[in-house]
Motif scaffolding. Structure first.
Motif, PDB file in Angstrom:
ATOM      1  N   THR A 158       3.144   9.470  65.484  1.00 38.72           N
ATOM      2  CA  THR A 158       2.240   8.363  65.158  1.00 38.72           C
ATOM      3  C   THR A 158       2.724   7.593  63.936  1.00 38.72           C
ATOM      4  OG1 THR A 158       0.371   9.612  66.078  1.00 38.72           O
ATOM      5  CG2 THR A 158      -0.147   7.770  64.613  1.00 38.72           C
TER       6      THR A 158
ATOM      7  N   GLN B 173       2.850  15.245  67.474  1.00 39.89           N
ATOM      8  CA  GLN B 173       2.099  14.018  67.732  1.00 39.89           C
ATOM      9  C   GLN B 173       1.795  13.270  66.437  1.00 39.89           C
ATOM     10  OE1 GLN B 173       1.546  12.531  70.461  1.00 39.89           O
ATOM     11  NE2 GLN B 173       0.322  10.887  69.593  1.00 39.89           N
ATOM     12  N   SER B 174       1.466  13.994  65.381  1.00 44.65           N
ATOM     13  CA  SER B 174       1.177  13.364  64.100  1.00 44.65           C
ATOM     14  C   SER B 174       2.403  12.647  63.550  1.00 44.65           C
ATOM     15  CB  SER B 174       0.681  14.418  63.097  1.00 44.65           C
ATOM     16  OG  SER B 174       0.454  13.843  61.833  1.00 44.65           O
TER      17      SER B 174
ATOM     18  N   LEU C 211       0.104  17.196  59.459  1.00 45.14           N
ATOM     19  CA  LEU C 211      -1.072  16.634  60.114  1.00 45.14           C
ATOM     20  C   LEU C 211      -1.739  15.555  59.275  1.00 45.14           C
ATOM     21  CD1 LEU C 211      -2.622  19.951  61.498  1.00 45.14           C
ATOM     22  CD2 LEU C 211      -1.149  18.312  62.686  1.00 45.14           C
ATOM     23  N   SER C 212      -1.241  15.344  58.059  1.00 42.74           N
ATOM     24  CA  SER C 212      -1.785  14.323  57.158  1.00 42.74           C
ATOM     25  C   SER C 212      -0.799  13.170  57.028  1.00 42.74           C
ATOM     26  CB  SER C 212      -2.070  14.934  55.779  1.00 42.74           C
ATOM     27  OG  SER C 212      -2.329  13.927  54.825  1.00 42.74           O
ATOM     28  N   THR C 213      -1.272  11.967  57.283  1.00 44.75           N
ATOM     29  CA  THR C 213      -0.406  10.789  57.148  1.00 44.75           C
ATOM     30  C   THR C 213       0.054  10.609  55.712  1.00 44.75           C
ATOM     31  OG1 THR C 213      -1.534   9.691  58.982  1.00 44.75           O
ATOM     32  CG2 THR C 213      -0.287   8.290  57.485  1.00 44.75           C
TER      33      THR C 213
END
Length: 227
Positions: free
Chosen positions: A163, A159-160, A120-122
């Motif tokens: 992206t 989804q993360s 969940l962290s780019t």
């Protein structure tokens, strides 16, 4: 001062130098102590993925000993030929001693790496070089509580990843079939464990032995040699 070639020439200068140096004798040891404490707290698994020429896959979600062992045994099974890809596990928790034993074993030691972080962290996705990954596997355990929450988390992970790296293949495993309605996450392949079980059970009632046939098709048939 310094090498002694420049020194205060009067009492005022000596007082100023003492006023500067005396606080430093208290500040520097304290800062060194803080720095040492921070270095001790830093995990060895916070290092980014050490990529190479060979491609790699990323495994995230439910990274427990049972899922890690099952994944590695199937992924590197001799039935699939000589597997050159490395497996990178991305999880926000420190690995258990059992997982560490797998990661440092002669069988998987040079083929795996564990990285602390979350999909969940780019920033964490970049640390596992997600844009160059051949595929991402998101695992969800059906044996843990809050199945709906875990399914929702897996969908958000898809989804993360999409992206940051739209071209990377994403294989997502969920428990409940209701997760299929979240097609906006844009997974490449979605496996619903509940749906799969019910489907195999229904077919087995009509065609005895169907479940055995499917198991032999989707799982390696020979024992995994750990020697």
């Amino acid at each position: 001062m310094g090498f002694g070639d420049i020194i205060p020439s009067d009492n005022l200068g000596r007082v100023v130098i003492l006023a500067v140096l005396l606080p430093l004798f208290n500040i520097i040891p304290h800062e060194i102590s803080v720095l040492t404490e921070l270095m001790d707290k830093q995990s060895k698994y916070s290092a980014p993925f050490r990529g190479g020429v060979a491609p790699h896959v990323v495994v995230c979600g439910d990274v427990s000993y049972s899922t890690v062992l099952a994944f590695l045994q199937e992924f590197f099974h001799p039935d699939h030929g000589d597997q050159l890809m490395k497996v990178v596990f991305l999880s926000p928790q420190e690995p258990s001693s059992a997982i560490e034993g797998l990661m440092t074993s002669s069988l998987f030691g040079d083929k795996t790496q564990y990285v602390l972080g979350t999909p969940l962290s780019t920033a964490d996705l970049n640390r596992v070089d997600i844009t160059r990954a051949a595929a991402v596997f998101i695992l969800t355990s059906p044996f843990k509580p809050d199945v709906a929450y875990r399914d929702a988390t897996a969908i958000l992970m898809v989804q993360s990843i999409r992206t940051v790296s739209p071209w990377t293949q994403v294989f997502c495993q969920v428990v409940n079939a209701e997760a299929r309605r979240h097609e906006w996450a844009q997974w490449d392949h979605l496996l619903c464990l509940q749906e799969l079980r019910m489907g195999i059970l229904a077919k087995s009632a009509v065609c005895p032995g169907f479940s055995t046939l499917i198991s032999n098709l989707i799982m390696s048939s020979t024992d995994f040699d750990a020697s």
